[in-house]
Design a protein around this motif. Sequence first.
Motif, PDB file in Angstrom:
ATOM      1  N   GLN A 250       0.812  -1.152  -0.201  1.00 31.99           N
ATOM      2  CA  GLN A 250       0.086  -0.015   0.065  1.00 31.99           C
ATOM      3  C   GLN A 250       0.987   1.347  -0.053  1.00 31.99           C
ATOM      4  O   GLN A 250       0.416   2.242  -0.570  1.00 31.99           O
TER       5      GLN A 250
ATOM      6  N   THR B   4       4.817   1.059  -3.420  1.00 37.46           N
ATOM      7  CA  THR B   4       4.549   1.620  -4.292  1.00 37.46           C
ATOM      8  C   THR B   4       5.681   2.638  -4.552  1.00 37.46           C
ATOM      9  O   THR B   4       6.180   3.044  -5.473  1.00 37.46           O
ATOM     10  N   LEU B   5       6.058   3.270  -3.242  1.00 33.27           N
ATOM     11  CA  LEU B   5       7.356   4.108  -3.148  1.00 33.27           C
ATOM     12  C   LEU B   5       8.527   3.442  -3.943  1.00 33.27           C
ATOM     13  O   LEU B   5       9.407   4.424  -4.767  1.00 33.27           O
TER      14      LEU B   5
ATOM     15  N   PRO C  55      -2.966  -3.692  -1.728  1.00 40.84           N
ATOM     16  CA  PRO C  55      -3.462  -2.333  -0.972  1.00 40.84           C
ATOM     17  C   PRO C  55      -4.756  -2.501  -0.482  1.00 40.84           C
ATOM     18  O   PRO C  55      -5.225  -1.814   0.369  1.00 40.84           O
ATOM     19  N   THR C  56      -5.496  -3.427  -0.939  1.00 37.63           N
ATOM     20  CA  THR C  56      -7.120  -3.530  -0.617  1.00 37.63           C
ATOM     21  C   THR C  56      -7.453  -4.671   0.063  1.00 37.63           C
ATOM     22  O   THR C  56      -8.664  -5.074   0.301  1.00 37.63           O
TER      23      THR C  56
ATOM     24  N   ASN D 252      -9.512  -4.366   3.339  1.00 37.60           N
ATOM     25  CA  ASN D 252     -10.932  -3.783   3.271  1.00 37.60           C
ATOM     26  C   ASN D 252     -11.733  -4.764   3.014  1.00 37.60           C
ATOM     27  O   ASN D 252     -12.768  -5.176   3.340  1.00 37.60           O
TER      28      ASN D 252
ATOM     29  N   ASP E 191      -1.491   5.066  -9.218  1.00 35.89           N
ATOM     30  CA  ASP E 191      -1.240   4.583  -8.041  1.00 35.89           C
ATOM     31  C   ASP E 191      -0.867   5.914  -7.101  1.00 35.89           C
ATOM     32  O   ASP E 191      -0.528   5.705  -5.793  1.00 35.89           O
TER      33      ASP E 191
ATOM     34  N   VAL F  49       2.179   7.435  -7.393  1.00 39.96           N
ATOM     35  CA  VAL F  49       3.472   7.469  -7.454  1.00 39.96           C
ATOM     36  C   VAL F  49       4.181   7.166  -8.762  1.00 39.96           C
ATOM     37  O   VAL F  49       4.804   8.046  -9.411  1.00 39.96           O
ATOM     38  N   THR F  50       3.920   5.844  -9.164  1.00 37.88           N
ATOM     39  CA  THR F  50       4.579   5.289 -10.494  1.00 37.88           C
ATOM     40  C   THR F  50       3.792   5.938 -11.481  1.00 37.88           C
ATOM     41  O   THR F  50       2.778   6.434 -11.433  1.00 37.88           O
TER      42      THR F  50
ATOM     43  N   GLN G 138     -11.496   5.728   0.161  1.00 38.93           N
ATOM     44  CA  GLN G 138     -10.999   4.326   0.222  1.00 38.93           C
ATOM     45  C   GLN G 138     -10.069   4.371  -0.982  1.00 38.93           C
ATOM     46  O   GLN G 138      -8.842   4.016  -0.877  1.00 38.93           O
TER      47      GLN G 138
ATOM     48  N   ALA H 252      -6.624   5.120   0.917  1.00 36.12           N
ATOM     49  CA  ALA H 252      -6.194   3.899   1.515  1.00 36.12           C
ATOM     50  C   ALA H 252      -5.625   3.055   0.562  1.00 36.12           C
ATOM     51  O   ALA H 252      -4.616   2.446   0.584  1.00 36.12           O
ATOM     52  N   ASN H 253      -6.244   2.793  -0.615  1.00 36.54           N
ATOM     53  CA  ASN H 253      -5.689   1.900  -1.789  1.00 36.54           C
ATOM     54  C   ASN H 253      -5.487   2.829  -2.909  1.00 36.54           C
ATOM     55  O   ASN H 253      -6.216   3.675  -3.437  1.00 36.54           O
ATOM     56  N   PRO H 254      -4.226   2.903  -3.358  1.00 36.74           N
ATOM     57  CA  PRO H 254      -3.476   3.980  -4.169  1.00 36.74           C
ATOM     58  C   PRO H 254      -4.357   3.624  -5.638  1.00 36.74           C
ATOM     59  O   PRO H 254      -3.910   2.779  -6.453  1.00 36.74           O
TER      60      PRO H 254
END
Lengths: 458, 323
Positions: A121, A125-126, A418-419, A422, B75, B77-78, B286, B290-292
Motif C-alpha cells: 500500500q 509503491t514508493l 493494498p485492498t 478492506n 497509484d 507514485v509510479t 478508500q 487507503a488504496n492508491p
Amino acid sequence: MVSRRTTGRIGATLVPVVMTALLSGCMPGTNAGASGNSTKAGPVATDPASMGKVKLQVLDYFSGGTDNAWMSSVVSAFEHKYPNITINRTSLPWGDVMAALPLKLKSANPPDIVPANNGWQSLGTLVRGGLVLNLDNYAKAYGWKTSFPQAITSEHEFSPDGTEMGIGSMFGAPVARASLIEVYYNRDLLKQIGAGIPHSFADFQADLAKAKAAGLTGISLGNVDQGGVTQPLFSLMNALGDQRKISDFVYSQGQVKIADTGFPQAVSTFKQWSDKGYLTKDYAGVASADAAQNFVNGQGLFHFDYSGSLPLKAGQSKNFGSFILPRSDGGKPIATASSATNFSISSKSKHADAAAAFLNFAAGAQAAQLAVQNGTMPLLHPEVKAPADDPLFTDDVAIAQQVTTDGTSVPYVDWSTPTLLNTINTTMQDMLAGKTTPAAVVSAAEQNDAAFVKTLAR
Amino acid sequence: MSTVRESRTRGAAAGHTGAAAGRPGRPSGSRTTAPYRRRRRWLGLVYLSPALLIYAFVVLLPAGQGVRLSFVHWDGVTAATNAGFSNYTGFLHDPTLRRAVAHTLFFIAFFSLLPILLGMASAALTARKEVRGAAVYRWVLFLPQVLTPAVAAVVWKRIYAPDGPIDSVLRAVGLGSLARGWLGDYTWALPALGLAGTWAAYGLCMVLFAAGIQNIPSELYDAARMDGAGALREFFTVTLPGLRGQLAVVLTLTMLGAIRVFDIVWLTTKGGPGTSTITPTVVLYQRAFANPDVGAACAIGVVLAVVSLVVSLVVVKISEGDD
C-alpha cells in the motif's frame, strides 16, 4: 450579480486557459524514474561525528503519548551523542502521513527520513516509483542483515524493480520498538472460572467454554467500525497455520495461496466462536474502542489487540497480562509483528549518510532501552529488561524477547495487497452475520490477491 | 436563447439582476454603443481578476486536474497509464459502487425529503398563531447545525450502541427483544444513519422556513381566512407558494448533503456492516487514500460533482419556474 452573457464571456476566457494548463501537463507520475532504486554511489560514511554540521528532516507519525515520548527521547539521545547533527521532527497523525507521503517525497525538498508503511500500500509503491533510497550499502556497513532477525528484515525488503516484496534490497529499516498483536487476559476472571493462563490452543478454547458456562464474555470484541476482526483473525491464522506459508503468502505474489496459510481454518474458527457465544454480545454493533474499554472495566476474559493499546489508567495494569495465542500443533507461538514504524530515506536526501546513521541508532540497543523506559514494547534487543513494577508490561517485554530470539514473527497479512484489509473486513462482517459462508471470505481474499498480482506484472 | 425569452426572465427576476434589468433588448449591431459596452465589461473583469485568479487556482485548476486524472490508472507514485473511460464504467459494473449509488438515493430521502417535510410542517404550525417559547424550540432544534459532524457521529455511535440509550429504553419498557446493535445490523444500519442525518438537517430546514413565513405579508393570511380557508387550504395557497425561495435553498443544500455524505458514515460504520452503508464518497476516500487508485477516485469525484451541479440547476430552474 453577473449577467448570463458575462458569465458566458468569463467562461469563454477561462476554459481555454484551464484547458491549456491541463494539456500542457504530462501524464502524472512519469517524472519519477527508477533511478532512485540504485544504491547510493560511492563509499558510505558510518561515523556521524565526522559528517560535519547536518540538519536532518524527519517525518513520523508518533504524535502523542508513549509514541511521542519514545521518539523524542531517541532524538535527544542521538543529538546528545552527535551534537553536529540536529534533527527536525514533524509528527502527523498516521492517516495524514499516508495520504501526503507520495507528494512530500516528490517535492523538491522532501524530508530525509520518512515513515513509509510496510507492504504494497505504501512502501512497495514508493519503491516502484523510485522515491526511497536503496539502503543495501548501509545494511552492509552496519551489518543490519545479520543483526536483525530475518523475519523482521524481510518486512523492509523489495526487489529493486519493485515487483517483489520480502526479498532483495532493504528500502527501509526497523526501529527498536515493536508493534504486534497479542492476547490480553484478565487475571481475576481467569481465577474466577478456575482456569490458568492457556499454554495450548485447546486450553484457550477450554477457557472460552468455561467463561461462557460462567456467564462471562470470553472475548471482548467490537466491530462496528471494522476495527476489531483482524486482530483475532490474524492470531488464529498464526495458531492454526504455518509461519513459513503465511510469510510466503504475503511476499510471494500468488505463488502461495491464502487458502494454504491457515486462513480458512481461522475464518471458520472465528465463526464457531461467534456461534458459540464466546464473543461480546452484539459485537457487530459495538465500537472497537468500547470493546477495549469494556475489557479494561472487567467485562471480558480475553481481548485481542495491538501491543500497548489498552486504555489503562495508571496502576490499572496489575489485573491484566498478555500472551501470544498458542499454536494448535504445540509449536512456538507465532506473532503478527513488525517494527513500530518502517523508516525509509528519501532518494533525494542530501544527507543520506547521516540519515542512515540515525536509522541505525533508532534500531540500536539504546533505543530499545528507551522504549522500555517509556513503557513501550522493545524489538530487536532481547537483552533489555522490563521494570519490575508492571506485570502486564513485563509480559509484553517477554513476548518481544521471545519473538526476537526465536524469529517467530510473521508480517501483517494485509500488506500483501493494498485492498486486502478492506476485503477481509467487509466479507468477514457478511460471513459473521450469516450472509455468506467462510469459504466466500477465502475466495474473496484469493480474488483480491490475484487481481493485485496481475497489476505487479506490468 | 431568444431575446424575448431572455428579457422576460430578466424582467421577472428584476429584483435579483438589478442593473441588467435596466437595459432590455439591446439593439443588435449598434456600432456606437458596442465598443463602450465591451470596454466596460472588460473593466469589470479587471476588478474581478484577483478573485478569479484565486478561484481558478484553488478550484478550477484542481477540478480540471481531477477530470484529467479520472482518465488514467494511477497509484499516486509510479507512471500513470491511460484508462479511457474504464474508471467511469465502474459505476455500471462495480457492485460496491452500484450499492453506494443506491444508498445515496436512500440518503436523499432521509437527509432531504424528510427534514423538509418535518421542517415545513413545524414551521407552518408555529406560523398560524403565536406559540409560546417558539424561539426556544427553534434554538434546540437548530442545535445540530452548531455541532461538527465528527461530534455528531460520536454521539450517534453512542446512542445506537447495544448498551446505549435506545436499547436501554426498549429493555425498560419490556421490548428487550427489539434491542440490538443498530449500526451493526444489516437491516437497520442504513436507516439509523439516515435518521441521524434527518436530525442534523431538520433544524436548518425549520429555521429557514420559519424565517420565510415571517416574510409572507400577513394580509395574505387575513385574506385567506376571510375567504374561509382552513389550516390546510391556507398552507397550500399562501404558505407554500411564499416559501418557494427557501424551498429551493433548502432542497439544494440538503440534497447536496445527501449526495456528499461521508463524515457520519466514515466515523461510525466505515460503510459496514459489509457494504450496507457504503456511499460514493466512502468509496472515493478508500480509493484515493487507503488504496492508491487515484484515477478511480477522481472519476467518482467528477461524477458526484456533475450530479451535484445538475441537481442544483434543476432545483433552481424549478423554483424559478415561469411566473
